[in-house]
Design a protein around this motif. Structure first.
Motif, PDB file in Angstrom:
ATOM      1  N   ALA A  47       0.824  -1.211   0.000  1.00  0.00           N
ATOM      2  CA  ALA A  47       0.000   0.000   0.000  1.00  0.00           C
ATOM      3  C   ALA A  47       0.858   1.261   0.000  1.00  0.00           C
ATOM      4  O   ALA A  47       0.583   2.218  -0.735  1.00  0.00           O
ATOM      5  N   PHE A  48       1.914   1.269   0.815  1.00  0.00           N
ATOM      6  CA  PHE A  48       2.741   2.464   0.948  1.00  0.00           C
ATOM      7  C   PHE A  48       3.830   2.566  -0.118  1.00  0.00           C
ATOM      8  O   PHE A  48       4.537   3.568  -0.173  1.00  0.00           O
ATOM      9  N   SER A  49       3.961   1.530  -0.943  1.00  0.00           N
ATOM     10  CA  SER A  49       4.982   1.581  -1.994  1.00  0.00           C
ATOM     11  C   SER A  49       4.669   2.673  -3.011  1.00  0.00           C
ATOM     12  O   SER A  49       5.563   3.199  -3.681  1.00  0.00           O
ATOM     13  N   GLN A  50       3.381   2.989  -3.147  1.00  0.00           N
ATOM     14  CA  GLN A  50       2.944   4.078  -4.029  1.00  0.00           C
ATOM     15  C   GLN A  50       1.896   4.882  -3.268  1.00  0.00           C
ATOM     16  O   GLN A  50       0.724   4.909  -3.648  1.00  0.00           O
ATOM     17  N   ARG A  51       2.330   5.518  -2.209  1.00  0.00           N
ATOM     18  CA  ARG A  51       1.393   6.110  -1.255  1.00  0.00           C
ATOM     19  C   ARG A  51       0.530   7.218  -1.834  1.00  0.00           C
ATOM     20  O   ARG A  51      -0.533   7.527  -1.293  1.00  0.00           O
ATOM     21  N   ARG A  52       0.943   7.843  -2.936  1.00  0.00           N
ATOM     22  CA  ARG A  52       0.138   8.911  -3.519  1.00  0.00           C
ATOM     23  C   ARG A  52      -0.939   8.383  -4.460  1.00  0.00           C
ATOM     24  O   ARG A  52      -1.780   9.142  -4.944  1.00  0.00           O
ATOM     25  N   LYS A  53      -0.906   7.077  -4.713  1.00  0.00           N
ATOM     26  CA  LYS A  53      -1.906   6.489  -5.593  1.00  0.00           C
ATOM     27  C   LYS A  53      -3.030   5.863  -4.769  1.00  0.00           C
ATOM     28  O   LYS A  53      -2.868   5.541  -3.598  1.00  0.00           O
ATOM     29  N   MET A  54      -4.172   5.666  -5.396  1.00  0.00           N
ATOM     30  CA  MET A  54      -5.294   5.020  -4.726  1.00  0.00           C
ATOM     31  C   MET A  54      -4.956   3.550  -4.475  1.00  0.00           C
ATOM     32  O   MET A  54      -4.151   2.945  -5.185  1.00  0.00           O
TER      33      MET A  54
END
Length: 270
Positions: free
Chosen positions: A210-217
């Motif tokens: 989840a936090f690997s691309q934290r700015r994405k949904m």
């Protein structure tokens, strides 16, 4: 006296009131736990700790500082270990000390703060408490709430097994050499089942995804779980629907309990 080394991220705490406060807090109600100091440096915290303890283990990576401490603090109550704390086997250390629990204390170098947090989490069943000074930004991150900018991977992973309390903030002048940032004294009280999770490895995999691309949904950031979900015969939409998690949210919007629920549902499907 050895000089601070930049490559070890050394900023020695020199505020005597703060040092005594940490020592008293680390020594309070420790029961049968052994106290372990991370990065004793020149011994500024080691001395007040020894004023409260019959035995102290101190782990130092800098060989020059180890030599200085062995000469300057030749105390039979002090067990000095020359090693990188990230390589130390805490389980073996507890066995060698004849205890079942550890209390960790220290002024952590900024460059190892996160790795140490992860190491402590891995030993949440062994570490009773940790009393540490950390960069203020990191300390604030550890107590942040879902939805805030500070809320992060380490916030969630630590909150699953511990409660964090900031006792006081320290100005830059409390250290030598003076750092560019403020710091904080915090206490981490470990409770391995604070938020019950049956499969910790799966929990961490989900949170990291989840936090690997934290700015994405979450619809996008959790795509790395697709092979796992396919093996379990469920879709991301089905799992999140059961967990009542909105896929249009971002990683920072989910509570620790939300991540634990996702873990339980995926684990059950497997």
């Amino acid at each position: 006296m050895p000089r601070p080394r930049k490559r070890f991220g050394q900023h020695f705490l020199v505020d005597q009131q703060a040092l005594e406060f940490i020592a008293e807090l680390a020594a309070t109600n420790r029961g049968e736990a052994a106290v372990v100091e991370i990065g004793p440096g020149r011994g500024a915290l080691t001395r007040p700790l020894l004023g409260h303890l019959d035995r102290l283990v101190a782990i130092e990576i800098d060989r020059d500082l180890v030599a200085h401490l062995r000469e300057d603090l030749a105390d039979p109550r002090l067990h000095l270990v020359e090693a990188d704390v990230l390589d130390v086997d805490f389980g073996q250390l507890a066995t060698d000390e004849g205890v079942e629990r550890l209390v960790i204390a220290g002024n952590l170098p900024y460059n190892i703060s996160a790795p140490v947090m992860f190491k402590l989490r891995e030993h949440a069943d062994l570490v009773d408490r940790a009393v540490l000074t950390l960069q203020k930004e990191v300390a604030d991150r550890l107590i942040s709430s879902p939805g805030s900018r500070q809320y992060s991977l380490v916030t969630v992973l630590l909150a699953q097994c511990a409660q964090v309390e900031i006792h006081r903030y320290l100005p830059r002048g409390a250290f030598h050499p003076v750092p560019k940032v403020e710091s904080a004294i915090l206490e981490i009280r470990f409770e391995p089942d604070r938020v019950p999770v049956a499969d910790l490895a799966l929990f961490e995999r989900i949170v990291r995804s989840a936090f690997s691309q934290r700015r994405k949904m979450l619809r996008n950031s959790l795509q790395s779980l697709t092979p796992l979900l396919q093996e379990a015969g469920v879709s991301l939409e089905e799992v999140c629907s059961q967990a009542q998690v909105d896929l249009t949210l971002r990683a920072e919007n989910l509570s620790v309990e939300n991540y634990a629920t996702l873990t339980r549902i995926i684990d059950a499907a497997r």
